[in-house]
Design an enzyme around this catalytic site. Structure first.
Site, mmCIF file in Angstrom:
data_model
loop_
_atom_site.group_PDB
_atom_site.id
_atom_site.type_symbol
_atom_site.label_atom_id
_atom_site.label_comp_id
_atom_site.label_asym_id
_atom_site.label_seq_id
_atom_site.Cartn_x
_atom_site.Cartn_y
_atom_site.Cartn_z
ATOM 1 N N SER A 44 31.955 5.011 -69.828
ATOM 2 C CA SER A 44 32.804 6.182 -69.656
ATOM 3 C C SER A 44 32.784 6.670 -68.196
ATOM 4 C CB SER A 44 32.374 7.274 -70.648
ATOM 5 O OG SER A 44 33.347 8.266 -70.780
ATOM 6 N N ASP A 163 36.139 4.669 -76.071
ATOM 7 C CA ASP A 163 35.029 5.181 -75.269
ATOM 8 C C ASP A 163 33.732 4.380 -75.439
ATOM 9 O OD1 ASP A 163 33.271 6.809 -73.862
ATOM 10 O OD2 ASP A 163 33.234 8.386 -75.373
#
Length: 284
Positions: A44, A163
């Site tokens: 991320s 993610d």
């Protein structure tokens, strides 16, 4: 062990706007020409901060956190209520590629390996990919695409991801599996932080109805997180792990847009980064 050549590793946690801390540390590393690592791995915002670090682009991501990310085009609750993204990665990627694009060639020619963590939406499993110049930007975008906040899944070379922090929030165990024996972990949470189980089961059930393995990964996230913390603080014999945390009074939250807070926490990271260099040299 998959690769015995990766003796030292730098692992960077995600955390959306909390990544302002690690970008401060990494900018301090750049100024001091400090990069002794054989492996760099992040998820991320952590993967994005590593990309700017490996591109040798000082304060590139500082500008993203304190300029682009606080514009209403990026984080916008009104847009979200009316069916858009809360965190509009499409807008952010388009404008930053146009105005302050990463030096892809420098990243991919770095002497140390660079892996970014993503989550496979069909299996719910973490995937660690060494990017090329052709797919790096899309992979970074996928690794940063927080489910619900960003309403799409990103497809790269025929596979859809989300993610990276969902399946493996702190990829320190992957660094170990890759052969690292000396590991620095830059966190985005204070030392005392304890992850709680996912509380909004209504949203989880609704959003992940078609993706049962992704739902399973989300519900298992607390356990994976705790396992990573346990490894960091009680590593196996012969493994050294240095944990770098923001202070207990760290103010930046996942969606903070207050420029004063962001600047303050960037400076905290930067000054800590300078001391970390000396600490690492004495530690190894």
């Amino acid at each position: 062990m998959e690769n015995s050549n990766n003796k030292s590793a730098l692992v960077v946690e995600g955390g959306a706007m909390r990544g302002i801390f690690s970008t401060g540390i990494l900018d301090a590393f750049l100024v001091n020409k400090f990069n002794p690592f054989d492996l760099h791995i992040g998820v991320s915002a952590g993967a994005s901060n590593l990309a700017a670090y490996l591109a040798k682009m000082y304060q590139r991501n500082y500008k993203i956190f304190t300029d682009y990310s606080i514009r209403p085009d990026f984080i916008n609750w009104r847009k979200f209520i009316f069916g858009g993204h809360l965190i509009d990665l499409d807008w952010l990627w388009d404008i930053t590629i146009k105005e302050i694009r990463l030096d892809l060639k420098t990243i991919c020619s770095n002497k140390g390996r660079y892996l970014m963590g993503l989550t496979d939406i069909n299996t719910g499993q973490p995937v660690y990919i060494e990017p090329s110049e052709d797919n790096l930007e899309e992979l970074l975008k996928a690794s940063s695409s927080i489910p619900i906040f960003y309403r799409k899944f990103i497809e790269v070379e025929g596979l859809a991801y989300t993610d990276g922090g969902l399946a493996d929030p702190i990829p320190v165990l992957e660094a170990y599996r890759q052969g690292a024996t000396n590991i620095m972990v830059i966190r985005s949470r204070p030392f005392s932080y304890e992850m709680k189980p996912s509380s909004n089961n209504f949203l989880v059930n609704r959003y992940f109805k078609k993706y049962p393995m992704l739902k399973k990964a989300l519900l298992n996230r607390e356990k994976v997180y705790k396992e990573a913390i346990e490894f960091i603080r009680k590593p196996p014999n012969g493994i050294k792990v240095m944990e770098i945390n923001p202070p207990e009074d760290f103010q930046t939250k996942r969606l903070t847009k207050d420029i004063k807070i962001l600047n303050q926490d960037y400076k905290i990271g930067y000054h800590m980064g300078i001391s970390v260099i000396e600490k690492w040299n004495n530690y190894i």
